[in-house]
Design an enzyme around this catalytic site. Sequence first.
Site, PDB file in Angstrom:
ATOM      1  N   GLY A  97      61.030  -9.849  25.227  1.00  0.00           N
ATOM      2  CA  GLY A  97      62.266  -9.384  25.852  1.00  0.00           C
ATOM      3  C   GLY A  97      62.765  -8.071  25.253  1.00  0.00           C
ATOM      4  N   GLU A 157      54.356 -13.186  25.335  1.00  0.00           N
ATOM      5  CA  GLU A 157      54.849 -14.425  25.963  1.00  0.00           C
ATOM      6  C   GLU A 157      53.744 -15.440  26.219  1.00  0.00           C
ATOM      7  OE1 GLU A 157      55.809 -11.381  26.792  1.00  0.00           O
ATOM      8  OE2 GLU A 157      57.976 -11.333  27.109  1.00  0.00           O
ATOM      9  N   GLU A 178      60.933  -5.452  27.050  1.00  0.00           N
ATOM     10  CA  GLU A 178      61.477  -5.390  28.418  1.00  0.00           C
ATOM     11  C   GLU A 178      62.825  -4.656  28.442  1.00  0.00           C
ATOM     12  OE1 GLU A 178      60.700  -9.713  28.558  1.00  0.00           O
ATOM     13  OE2 GLU A 178      60.087  -9.341  30.625  1.00  0.00           O
ATOM     14  N   ALA A 231      63.103 -12.588  23.336  1.00  0.00           N
ATOM     15  CA  ALA A 231      64.144 -13.550  23.690  1.00  0.00           C
ATOM     16  C   ALA A 231      64.171 -14.621  22.600  1.00  0.00           C
ATOM     17  CB  ALA A 231      63.835 -14.168  25.043  1.00  0.00           C
TER      18      ALA A 231
END
Length: 257
Positions: A111, A134, A114, A66
Amino acid sequence: MQDAPVHLVIESGIARLTLNRPKALNALNSALFTELASILDDLEGQADLRAVLITGEGEKAFVAGADIAEMRDKTPDEAHAFARQALTTIKRLERLPVPVVALVNGFCLGGGCELALACDWAVASDNAVFGQPEVLLGVIPGFGGTQRLPRRIGPAMALDLITTGRKIDAHEALRIGLVNQVMSQTELEQYAETLAKQLKVNGTKAVRSAKQAVHDGMDQDLDSALALETSLFALGFAGSEQKEGMSAFLEKRTPNF
Ligand code: DAK
């Protein structure tokens, strides 16, 4: 390639999505999810779609996570809204009725990992690097990683990756079942043609039905899931694909689906 954060090309029923923020290693931001959602509006209505392939622009990254710059100053409410936008869009991608495959062409972190986990399977180039880093940023995965990673590779290995934040190479990713195959960048670029050839000889409705059985069945207890499979199997005999597929076998010819 133009400036849009996601590009779509459809050829022979294979949709190719390219995440296009190479200067930020294709990091996922709000604008990218908005564009992806609009592309999904289009793909969800395509009856002749056979598969979706998703990759990152350039040879360095699939997605490096992200967008940290966009996230840094968010309040808890804003973080919640961002996670909801991402989760909803990723779920729609996952639930497309055809195989959705991640072509992981480099860094696949946070992300990005993911997103790859929401695909039906992933294939990786030999320079790919995976991880859920993260915790190194003081947060936990926010796009489904704590749920989809243990479901894909088991809770022990998932907790190892999520709590240490360590990165693994493509070969370790293959060994633990995070990806299905590892290949060169060139082979990865040719994967769309490989998959198109494979899917072309299959019943389109059968492929969609198989995906539905696996996805819906995974959310149910075994007996209910087996009953679902039986229903979908029987439903296959109501369409023309089953008659054509079995007739072609018996007549020693290629089926015409
Ligand atoms: N976000 C924004 N920019 C990124 C980025 C990222 N995730 N990753 C790389 N970039 C940018 C770099 O800042 C750099 O930009 P400039 O300095 O050139 O302007 C450019 O991409 C090239 O990166 P590097 O110069 O760092 O390239 P290197 O080859 O040296 O290193 C690297 C590549 C992938 C090892 C490194 O860039 C890196 O460590 N990147 C960050 C990886 C990471 O930590 N990913 C996880 C992000 S967190 C949520 C909760 C949690 C999350 C989301 C939502 N909610 C509750 C809302 C967390 C999700 C994450 O994914």
